[in-house]
Design an enzyme around this catalytic site. Sequence first.
Site, PDB file in Angstrom:
ATOM      1  N   GLU A 224       0.839  -1.211   0.000  1.00 48.79           N
ATOM      2  CA  GLU A 224       0.000   0.000   0.000  1.00 48.79           C
ATOM      3  C   GLU A 224       0.867   1.252   0.000  1.00 48.79           C
ATOM      4  O   GLU A 224       0.508   2.276  -0.585  1.00 48.79           O
ATOM      5  CB  GLU A 224      -0.963  -0.030   1.203  1.00 48.79           C
TER       6      GLU A 224
ATOM      7  N   GLY B 186      -6.138  -8.263   1.602  1.00 46.63           N
ATOM      8  CA  GLY B 186      -7.468  -7.715   1.854  1.00 46.63           C
ATOM      9  C   GLY B 186      -8.521  -8.209   0.886  1.00 46.63           C
ATOM     10  O   GLY B 186      -9.625  -7.677   0.833  1.00 46.63           O
TER      11      GLY B 186
HETATM   12  P1  PGA Z   1      -4.768  -8.799   5.009  1.00 45.00           P
HETATM   13  O1  PGA Z   1      -3.542  -7.721   4.995  1.00 45.00           O
HETATM   14  O2  PGA Z   1      -4.372  -9.868   5.999  1.00 45.00           O
HETATM   15  O3  PGA Z   1      -5.957  -8.021   5.415  1.00 45.00           O
HETATM   16  O4  PGA Z   1      -4.830  -9.339   3.615  1.00 45.00           O
HETATM   17  C1  PGA Z   1      -2.205  -8.114   5.072  1.00 45.00           C
HETATM   18  C2  PGA Z   1      -1.310  -6.910   4.987  1.00 45.00           C
HETATM   19  O5  PGA Z   1      -1.623  -5.965   4.246  1.00 45.00           O
HETATM   20  O6  PGA Z   1      -0.245  -6.854   5.640  1.00 45.00           O
END
Ligand code: PGA
Length: 249
Positions: free
Chosen positions: A96, A172
Amino acid sequence: MRKKLVAGNWKMYGSLPRNAALLAPIRVAAEGLACDVVVCAPFPYLGQVQSLLTGSKVAWGAQTLNEYAEGAYTGEVSAAMLGEFGCSYVLVGHSERRSLFGESDATVAAKFAAAQAAGIRPVLCLGETLAEREAGQTLAVVGRQLAAVVERVGISAMRAALLAYEPVWAIGTGVTASPAQAQEVHAAIRAQLAERDAAVADEMRILYGGSVKPAGAKELFAQADIDGGLVGGAALVADDFLAICQAAG
Ligand code: PGA
């Protein structure tokens, strides 16, 4: 034998009461866990997390940092500042950060170096997008992201770090990489390190991240080169987070 580690990445979620309710059972249960446990909180909560977790078996960290020691960088936070709040870990190069905030491989490498210089363990995140995977570029992308850091800091500096393989398409989305898909990339990452230093490669803890949930965690963590998890959504629910920690042994 590498000790497993489970790190929670809270992302931009939380509030003072919610964090306190989340950490209370985690702090207690961590006493009986065999794995290392870390929570990575948003900046404003580091003081709260420090006061709630000091003296416990749960370590804490931040989700990013600035690469400079100090200066006119409005809104940014340095490694030394994180150290003052007792952070012993910091995520570096989360997808991100790379995609939404434009962090290049070079920036990620500079942040990694800054964390290390301040004695904070970087958790370097690596991962390909769906388009890259479909184009057969997974190992090339992950290899390039890793090489950018190793070239900057040197292979022995990697000793103090952790790696996290997080395929962007699994974060996510509810779609976890299969244990075999994850293992293949983890093994390639370890092999890349071994080309420079076999001991560093052998000791390196490589976490898997991307929709890790209690169901399926055990199978992921049973893979030869998967040394724990980096957990987003499930890290916000104490029972789920703890079940994942238990799956790590
Ligand atoms: P998630 O996120 O477990 O919600 O997929 C993992 C992360 O972004 O570190």
